[in-house]
Design an enzyme around this catalytic site. Structure first.
Site, PDB file in Angstrom:
ATOM      1  CD  GLU A  94      -2.726  -0.642   2.669  1.00 20.37           C
ATOM      2  OE1 GLU A  94      -2.920  -1.700   3.274  1.00 20.37           O
ATOM      3  OE2 GLU A  94      -3.062   0.464   3.110  1.00 20.37           O
ATOM      4  CB  CYS A 107       2.130   7.725   3.397  1.00 20.41           C
ATOM      5  SG  CYS A 107       2.355   6.531   4.729  1.00 20.41           S
ATOM      6  CB  CYS A 114       5.591  -4.805   9.839  1.00 20.25           C
ATOM      7  SG  CYS A 114       6.666  -3.959  11.030  1.00 20.25           S
ATOM      8  CB  CYS A 118       2.951  -2.022  16.884  1.00 18.53           C
ATOM      9  SG  CYS A 118       4.654  -1.433  16.882  1.00 18.53           S
ATOM     10  CB  CYS A 121       0.327  -1.801  13.716  1.00 15.06           C
ATOM     11  SG  CYS A 121       0.845  -1.508  12.021  1.00 15.06           S
ATOM     12  N   GLY A 161       5.721  -1.695   7.345  1.00 18.72           N
ATOM     13  CA  GLY A 161       7.131  -2.046   7.478  1.00 18.72           C
ATOM     14  C   GLY A 161       7.874  -1.144   8.434  1.00 18.72           C
ATOM     15  CB  SER A 193       7.895   6.890  10.938  1.00 20.98           C
ATOM     16  OG  SER A 193       7.253   6.526  12.126  1.00 20.98           O
ATOM     17  CG  LEU A 217       7.581   8.006  23.199  1.00 19.19           C
ATOM     18  CD1 LEU A 217       8.905   7.269  23.262  1.00 19.19           C
ATOM     19  CD2 LEU A 217       7.791   9.461  23.652  1.00 19.19           C
ATOM     20  CG  ASN A 292      -6.865   5.024  11.604  1.00 20.30           C
ATOM     21  OD1 ASN A 292      -8.036   5.349  11.426  1.00 20.30           O
ATOM     22  ND2 ASN A 292      -5.850   5.613  11.009  1.00 20.30           N
ATOM     23  CB  CYS A 335      -0.435   1.459   7.610  1.00 17.83           C
ATOM     24  SG  CYS A 335       0.031   3.109   7.335  1.00 17.83           S
TER      25      CYS A 335
HETATM   26  N1  SAH Z   1       7.427   1.007  11.539  1.00 15.70           N
HETATM   27  C1  SAH Z   1       7.482   2.426  11.583  1.00 15.70           C
HETATM   28  C2  SAH Z   1       6.725   3.126  10.468  1.00 15.70           C
HETATM   29  C3  SAH Z   1       5.367   2.624  10.077  1.00 15.70           C
HETATM   30  S1  SAH Z   1       3.969   3.012  11.021  1.00 15.70           S
HETATM   31  C4  SAH Z   1       7.065   2.940  12.939  1.00 15.70           C
HETATM   32  O1  SAH Z   1       6.722   2.143  13.782  1.00 15.70           O
HETATM   33  O2  SAH Z   1       7.159   4.141  13.176  1.00 15.70           O
HETATM   34  C5  SAH Z   1       3.691   4.735  11.015  1.00 15.70           C
HETATM   35  C6  SAH Z   1       3.028   5.216  12.291  1.00 15.70           C
HETATM   36  O3  SAH Z   1       1.655   4.795  12.381  1.00 15.70           O
HETATM   37  C7  SAH Z   1       3.695   4.691  13.557  1.00 15.70           C
HETATM   38  O4  SAH Z   1       3.764   5.713  14.514  1.00 15.70           O
HETATM   39  C8  SAH Z   1       2.724   3.614  14.002  1.00 15.70           C
HETATM   40  O5  SAH Z   1       2.891   3.304  15.359  1.00 15.70           O
HETATM   41  C9  SAH Z   1       1.412   4.243  13.668  1.00 15.70           C
HETATM   42  N2  SAH Z   1       0.272   3.335  13.578  1.00 15.70           N
HETATM   43  C10 SAH Z   1       0.230   2.061  13.143  1.00 15.70           C
HETATM   44  N3  SAH Z   1      -1.013   1.564  13.209  1.00 15.70           N
HETATM   45  C11 SAH Z   1      -1.777   2.552  13.681  1.00 15.70           C
HETATM   46  C12 SAH Z   1      -3.157   2.658  13.991  1.00 15.70           C
HETATM   47  N4  SAH Z   1      -3.984   1.635  13.825  1.00 15.70           N
HETATM   48  N5  SAH Z   1      -3.606   3.839  14.478  1.00 15.70           N
HETATM   49  C13 SAH Z   1      -2.777   4.892  14.637  1.00 15.70           C
HETATM   50  N6  SAH Z   1      -1.473   4.849  14.363  1.00 15.70           N
HETATM   51  C14 SAH Z   1      -0.970   3.691  13.910  1.00 15.70           C
END
Ligand code: SAH
Length: 353
Positions: A94, A107, A114, A118, A121, A161, A193, A217, A292, A335
């Protein structure tokens, strides 16, 4: 058989040596770089200042990475476009185009899936499939421009990723995309990021690039952070912040912190105060993102009032904090969700046949 060269991943000087290897004049390398990264053509046949023989030779010895959209969703609210691109090997990724007054932002994804895990995510649900190549990442930008007609001036590595888990390819991608003979996008318009891979942040600091570093963070203390992000078991917040300090010292670039607000998990006033205490005095910016919701996860987003309170407290304590404006609310999906729903749809279709 010799392996074919991924020609769109080569810098002009590498293309020059490649031309020599093929028994051609080195200056051809510059011409090819211009076709690939400046004019961004989709085939060797469009390279009209090269002889037919050379074009045939290139077809024989090289792979030309070109991304084709399998789906494009356009928001009727703000024009945001989500692209689902097919890769050569059948995987899909995507990318998103967001239109702002100051220019268009892309983006992009850095891996297929990945492995960081997290909890909120969608990209990480089925793990990591593979790293993207430099040419595939560059093509995310070029294919967005070709398919939308909109020139991209800003790039954020915030798609699927973990960019620092694909370190070498991501650095090469940045070298390609910022090259003045190519797309010539300024390093200052690039944001990387990361969930906070400390040794790689240190390595990046030493490179002294002019890019913006954004840190996910998401919590003001290690315990809360560990409940959201497995990587927090490996590196403490203190270690991540030390690495950020090093990045700032070496590059002079202000750090961005991303903080996704999850109802009942990290969004209380106490947590806002703790966060302010942690970041006070640092040259940084905080980006608050109401989480999200992802259908496979139970996390809910904080309500408007909690988000605004959180921001107010940070500001009162002298920090620079903004609430991320939601783009493309009608084609929403965090994402990785578009890719996931596409895979599920295909699986269902296979089952029906
Ligand atoms: N792996 C990297 C970049 C990809 S994610 C990272 O962790 O920074 C980009 C941002 O979106 C990150 O801050 C991630 O924590 C956040 N993110 C991922 N899923 C999300 C969601 N469902 N709602 C809000 N932010 C989200």
């Amino acid at each position: 058989m010799e392996e074919r060269t991924d020609i769109k991943s080569l810098l002009p000087e590498e293309l020059q040596s490649f031309m020599k290897k093929l028994g051609e004049k080195p200056f051809r390398g510059k011409q090819i770089f211009d076709w690939l990264h400046h004019r961004q053509v989709e085939s060797f046949d469009e390279m009209t200042n090269l002889s037919k023989d050379l074009r045939e030779k290139l077809k024989e010895h090289c792979v030309l990475t070109v991304l084709k959209p399998v789906q494009i969703l356009t928001s009727s609210i703000d024009g945001t476009q989500k692209f689902l691109f097919a890769l050569e090997d059948g995987n899909v990724i995507e990318s998103v185009l967001m239109k702002y007054h100051h220019g268009n932002s892309a983006c992009i994804s850095t891996q297929v899936g990945c492995r960081m895990g997290c909890r909120f995510c969608a990209s990480t649900i089925d793990g990591m499939v593979r790293n993207l190549t430099p040419s595939e990442m560059a093509e995310e930008i070029y294919a967005i421009q070709r398919n939308s007609g909109a020139p991209v001036s800003n790039i954020v590595l915030m798609g699927s990723g973990e960019p620092l888990d694909n370190y070498d390819h991501v650095m090469k991608f940045m070298d390609l995309i910022t090259h003045e003979q190519g797309a010539n996008i300024s390093g200052r318009n690039l944001t990387l990021s990361t969930c906070g891979l400390v040794p790689q942040i240190q390595r990046l600091a030493a490179e002294k690039r002019q890019i913006t570093l954004a840190i996910s963070l998401h919590a003001p203390d290690d315990e809360t952070r560990r409940s959201l992000m497995p990587i927090a078991n490996q590196y403490s917040i203190a270690e991540v912040l030390d690495a950020c300090e090093e990045y700032f010292e070496k590059t002079g670039r202000r750090i961005s912190f991303e903080y996704s607000l999850v109802a009942g998990v990290n969004d209380t006033r106490e947590e806002a105060k703790k966060l302010a205490g942690l970041l006070k005095g640092r040259n940084c910016h905080i980006n608050l993102i109401p989480v999200n919701p992802v259908k496979e996860r139970e996390y809910r987003r904080s309500d408007r009032k909690s988000v605004e309170d959180f921001q107010r407290i940070l500001k009162e304590m002298g920090l620079n904090a903004t609430i991320r404006r939601e783009m493309g609310a009608d084609i929403n999906g965090a994402c990785g969700q578009l890719r996931k729903s596409y895979q599920e749809y295909n699986k269902k279709k296979e089952g029906e046949q």
